[in-house]
Design a protein around this motif. Sequence first.
Motif: not given
Length: 529
Positions: A425-428, A487-488, A496-498, A500-503
Amino acid sequence: MLEPIKNNWRILLLVVVVLGATVALFAPQFGPQTAPGEDVSEAQQGVTNLQYGLDLAGGTRVRAPLVGYTAMEVDFGGDQPDEVARTIAAELENASAADITAVPSERAVDVTATEVTESQFRAAMDASGYAYEDIRSGVTQETRDVAQQVIKDKIDETGLSGGTVQQVQSLTGEYFMLVEVPGENRSSVTSLLEERGTVQIDIAYPTANGTGIQEGVLRGEDFQELGSASQRERVQGAYVPVTVRNTAPEGQQSPAHEFQQAVADRGFAQAYNSQRDQCDYRENPDDVSNPCLLLTVDGEVVNSFGMDPDLADSMASGSWATDGGFRLTTTEFAEAERIAINLRAGALPADLDISGQGTSRSISASQGANYKTYSLVTGILAVFAVAGMVFLRYREPAVALPMIVTAIAEVYALLGFAALLSYPVELAVIAGFIAVVGTGVDDLVIIADEVMSEGEVNSRTVFNSRFRRAFWVIGAAAATTIIAMSPLMVLSLGDLSGFAIFTVLGVLIGVLVTRPAYGDILRRLLTIR
């Protein structure tokens, strides 16, 4: 008896998801994997099973390419990879066959020797007679895969819990190794990565012209069993117990027999007759009086030592190879640990260009703790802000309260998935959680407005009709979000991948679980009959 379950199965599904998230967050069985020598309590970063990334736990992130060049679309002409490597290496003055990797499945050949330039490699390819299309900077996929595994093994063997290694690709097509190690400073991580980890045994022996060196009598892959680094008793220093492999393909000598023969040929048995006979390489490296074993790491001699008379005699008689055990001795315990790590993890197939094209970033543990606190406060403020706007909009607790509870349950489910997948778990990722709260409540507002906009809901049929219209709008919005974020998720764009994945994961949980559950709750509260 089954009628209530049939009518409220969406609410029950939400309850099951929340319970599953609770198990993933708190059950010891879903705790983080431990590194060698580490227990579960040390691997856990709090009361939950959540793993925090560098932004929240502190640590170091290194992003660097592997050094090398690759010839593409190579015509091997039916030759075996080893033969191709030897042929090309013969055309290079400063590289051996070990620095060349031929990969028929990729139709590519790479060179990883740092001294070889692109023009030299191109000339060697031309001279070797293998047709190729072009040469690019970087290494083959096979070399990258090996490097990724070796780095991961090094991190695990060092006992650095939570470390991750992945391959990322820039928008220009270059490949990088992305290494993240929580809780460690930059110097310790970069020193671990900058060391290629090639461990071998050489023999230094006296000649008429000074010291001669017989290189590579034992290499890392020749060891069958590796013990742990241990402190020597009664004398200063440390050692790593090893057993040399005594197996080989038919018609070839085993590494144990080859090493035994090399020791016998260099006269160890004649030179070491008592404990008074010593190796003098350290004092006189250019003109030794007795043969010595040299322990080298990445070409640097880290220790030199002679041989016990009994061990030398057993090698001279040919009986040692049956057992194949001896000790790699060092002057410092830390050096013995370093050698043990390199032997277990293996050598990197190529150097990491950290100081050149690479980048490194370090966050202290105190900074990470501050970010964690600020993230928690931001999340709570976001929930309260959304809750306040919802209450102002509807002024009906029966509509607004389930909306807030459902949105919080959605974030809780996402935390459960993060714990289950051991995703850091990061800020993104937290930004993705906040985005999920916003889009989730937005969808719930659409449902409430659509259901209540045309007056009183006097039957279940009326409610279902209005709910379906709202759900079509929500479904279309969800599909748009997933397409926009895809794409992310696919491209290697770091944090940015994190996000996009959790969104996307939050959108899917919303459409499949929380939105239908809220619809059932709203139906029970608003439907007259």
